[in-house]
Enzyme design. Structure first.
Site, short mmCIF file in Angstrom:
data_model
loop_
_atom_site.label_atom_id
_atom_site.label_comp_id
_atom_site.label_asym_id
_atom_site.label_seq_id
_atom_site.Cartn_x
_atom_site.Cartn_y
_atom_site.Cartn_z
N ASP A 52 1.03 -0.86 0.02
CA ASP A 52 0.12 0.08 -0.03
C ASP A 52 0.79 1.29 -0.12
O ASP A 52 1.22 1.86 0.96
CB ASP A 52 -0.91 0.03 1.37
CG ASP A 52 -1.79 1.21 1.41
OD1 ASP A 52 -1.70 2.17 0.54
OD2 ASP A 52 -2.44 1.41 2.28
N GLU A 130 31.30 9.37 3.44
CA GLU A 130 31.83 9.29 4.67
C GLU A 130 30.70 9.50 6.02
O GLU A 130 30.66 10.82 6.19
CB GLU A 130 33.10 10.21 4.66
CG GLU A 130 34.09 9.69 3.95
CD GLU A 130 35.42 10.50 3.85
OE1 GLU A 130 34.95 11.55 4.47
OE2 GLU A 130 36.40 10.31 3.33
N GLU A 132 29.08 10.32 9.37
CA GLU A 132 29.37 10.38 10.64
C GLU A 132 28.34 10.14 11.73
O GLU A 132 27.22 10.32 11.07
CB GLU A 132 30.27 11.51 10.98
CG GLU A 132 31.47 11.80 10.04
CD GLU A 132 31.90 13.03 10.19
OE1 GLU A 132 33.23 13.36 9.90
OE2 GLU A 132 31.26 14.16 10.37
N GLU A 187 35.85 10.52 15.90
CA GLU A 187 36.02 11.74 15.14
C GLU A 187 36.15 12.75 16.07
O GLU A 187 36.49 12.52 17.28
CB GLU A 187 34.70 11.87 14.40
CG GLU A 187 34.59 11.62 12.95
CD GLU A 187 35.61 12.58 12.29
OE1 GLU A 187 35.87 13.83 12.70
OE2 GLU A 187 35.94 12.37 11.11
N GLU A 194 33.26 7.75 12.92
CA GLU A 194 33.30 7.54 11.34
C GLU A 194 33.93 6.12 11.15
O GLU A 194 34.92 5.82 11.60
CB GLU A 194 34.28 8.79 10.64
CG GLU A 194 34.30 8.52 9.15
CD GLU A 194 34.90 9.68 8.31
OE1 GLU A 194 35.91 9.24 7.54
OE2 GLU A 194 34.77 10.86 8.90
N HIS A 243 30.47 13.34 3.84
CA HIS A 243 31.36 13.72 2.54
C HIS A 243 30.91 12.69 1.48
O HIS A 243 31.09 11.44 1.91
CB HIS A 243 32.72 13.82 3.13
CG HIS A 243 32.91 15.05 4.17
ND1 HIS A 243 34.33 15.10 4.48
CD2 HIS A 243 31.99 15.79 4.73
CE1 HIS A 243 34.04 16.11 5.36
NE2 HIS A 243 32.86 16.29 5.45
N ARG A 314 40.68 22.69 3.55
CA ARG A 314 39.46 21.83 4.00
C ARG A 314 38.05 22.90 4.51
O ARG A 314 37.14 22.36 4.91
CB ARG A 314 39.73 21.17 5.13
CG ARG A 314 40.50 19.78 4.51
CD ARG A 314 41.08 19.06 5.84
NE ARG A 314 41.92 18.00 5.52
CZ ARG A 314 41.37 16.69 5.16
NH1 ARG A 314 39.95 16.29 5.13
NH2 ARG A 314 42.41 15.85 4.72
N GLU A 331 35.64 15.87 -3.71
CA GLU A 331 34.89 15.45 -2.40
C GLU A 331 34.04 16.58 -2.14
O GLU A 331 34.38 18.05 -1.80
CB GLU A 331 36.09 15.43 -1.44
CG GLU A 331 35.22 15.22 -0.02
CD GLU A 331 36.40 15.16 0.96
OE1 GLU A 331 36.15 15.03 2.28
OE2 GLU A 331 37.50 15.64 0.84
N ARG A 333 31.58 18.22 0.48
CA ARG A 333 31.74 18.24 1.97
C ARG A 333 30.56 18.73 2.66
O ARG A 333 30.45 18.56 3.96
CB ARG A 333 33.14 19.00 2.24
CG ARG A 333 34.45 18.52 1.95
CD ARG A 333 35.55 19.26 2.35
NE ARG A 333 35.56 18.82 3.75
CZ ARG A 333 35.48 19.94 4.69
NH1 ARG A 333 35.08 21.16 4.24
NH2 ARG A 333 35.69 19.81 5.82
#
Length: 442
Positions: A52, A130, A132, A187, A194, A243, A314, A331, A333
């Site tokens: 359903d 990745e 976390e 982490e 992680e 990420h 970063r 990557e 982020r």
């Protein structure tokens, strides 16, 4: 991988499987399932199992509720945490009674965008996620609390990292289910963890994220803990991200790599990044889909707030990891683990393809700390902010024909409606912070 119907029936008999969970994902990213006894396995494998759809968020109205679960045989796995009367799993695509794919199925939406990439010559999209998570203690009734299981930090060991036994059991369980685990660690934030697993094609990667969440929560519960993928569960601590390392392949070669480029990036990679950055604000409602998501995207907690890229920094939204050749990748982020992984990968791919198709110009990289730049300096460098709350993100979503097209009319309308309700409930709620600040002052 590569199971046949006969393989699945044989394994079910050998492993004493008594029940099979036919799993799928709703628009908000929650895993749902219809559990059947093994006596109904033949019916499920013949794509004759109905459910359903009107009972699932963002699916269909009650007058058009009948839908079919079509299992992907390659997703067959027997859950390792039950020894007697074992339970297995098949992830399903959703089809309408007339045999057409359901337009609101997140897995089907990702498949549709992947088909568009294939038509442009890209045979696969590889994704290394990745996600976390936090581990919290539970109370005497087994309900989650916000009391942390440990007060460790980045890469800490026991006794600072009291979650390592739970994390190790999660890794062992994942390996039993076919995951190739590359690393696991504590982490930055207390209680935060992680576990990294090997990249896969986009559909498999999204399937793995959903399986990963299920395993993490299940094993944590055995340890008397509650695992949360909430983006920002604690004020003053880092939030949890997801990420996404992404690359496109064409004719067996990594389309993002060019050895003659100073950074090893091809024109295709640069166009892809330009497209993702161009649509980043519109994508945010999908990649960061909750009210809480935007409490993670603030300066000072390692989460990106600005639309920029770098190969050595970063703080921007996009980073280029050092590996080159077949491992060259982008990557992204800003996504968080509350996001629906199928929709997230669909909009990332759609935005990147738009950049490739229109040969969008990539802005210069930002190799300095964006968090200490003034607003004027950021504007001079053409660095814009991601949305600051869910309402702003929803407004940006509707302005992008490309991202709206990635979702399709059905999913867009239902997703937007559900998120408007979420925002309105948050906006009209009286929060503890307000009571603490104003109740006695006024």
């Amino acid at each position: 991988m590569g199971y046949t119907k006969e393989d699945i029936k044989r394994i079910a008999a050998e492993e004493n499987v008594r029940f099979i969970r036919l799993q799928f994902t709703d628009l908000l990213g929650s895993v749902k399932n219809v559990e059947i006894p093994v006596s109904q396995l033949d019916k499920a494998l013949d794509n004759k199992m109905m459910f359903d759809g009107s009972s699932i968020e963002g699916y269909v109205r009650i007058e058009e509720s009948d839908m079919y679960l079509v299992p992907d045989l390659d997703t067959w796995v027997v859950f390792p945490w039950v020894t007697e009367d074992r339970i297995a799993r098949l992830i399903c695509d959703i089809y309408m009674p007339d045999g057409t794919p359901f337009a609101g199925d997140p897995r089907g939406i990702l498949k549709r965008v992947l088909k568009e990439a294939e038509e442009m010559g890209f045979t696969s999209m590889n994704v290394g996620p990745e996600p976390e998570f936090f581990l919290f203690k539970t109370d005497e009734k087994g309900n989650p609390t916000t009391e942390l299981n440990d007060h460790g930090g980045y890469f800490d060991l026991a006794p600072m990292d009291l979650g390592e036994n739970c994390r190790r059991d999660i890794v062992l369980t994942l390996e039993e289910m076919g995951f190739e685990i590359e690393a696991s660690h504590h982490e930055v934030a207390p209680g935060q963890h992680e576990i990294d697993f090997k990249y896969a094609d986009a559909i498999r990667a999204a399937d793995q994220i959903q399986t990963f969440k299920l395993v993490v929560k299940t094993v944590a519960r055995v340890h008397g803990l509650h695992a949360s993928f909430m983006p920002k569960p604690l004020y003053g601590s880092n939030g949890s991200g997801m990420h996404c390392h992404v690359s496109l392949f064409k004719d067996g070669e990594n389309a993002f790599y060019d050895e003659s480029d100073p950074l090893g990036l091809s024109e295709t990679a640069r166009y892809f990044m330009a497209g993702v950055m161009h649509h980043a604000r519109a994508m945010a409602a999908i990649t960061n889909p909750t009210v809480n998501s935007y409490k993670r995207l603030v300066p000072g907690y390692e989460a990106p707030c600005y639309v920029a890229w770098s190969a050595s920094n970063r703080s921007p939204m996009i980073r280029i990891p050092a590996s080159r050749g077949i491992s060259t990748r982008v990557e992204l982020r800003n996504p968080d683990p509350a996001a629906n992984p199928y929709l997230t990968l669909a909009v990332i791919l759609k935005a990147g393809l738009d950049g490739i198709r229109n040969k969008m110009t990539l802005v210069a990289p930002t190799d300095r700390n964006i968090y200490i730049m003034t607003e004027e300096e950021r504007l001079d460098d053409n660095i814009h902010s991601l949305p600051t709350d869910l309402r702003e993100a929803l407004n940006e979503l509707l302005r992008s024909d490309v991202i709206c097209d990635a979702l399709g009319d059905h999913a867009l309308a239902h997703f937007y409606e559900l998120k408007e309700i979420e925002w309105d409930m948050y906006r009209t709620q009286v929060h503890q912070w307000e009571l603490d600040q104003y109740l006695t002052h006024y």
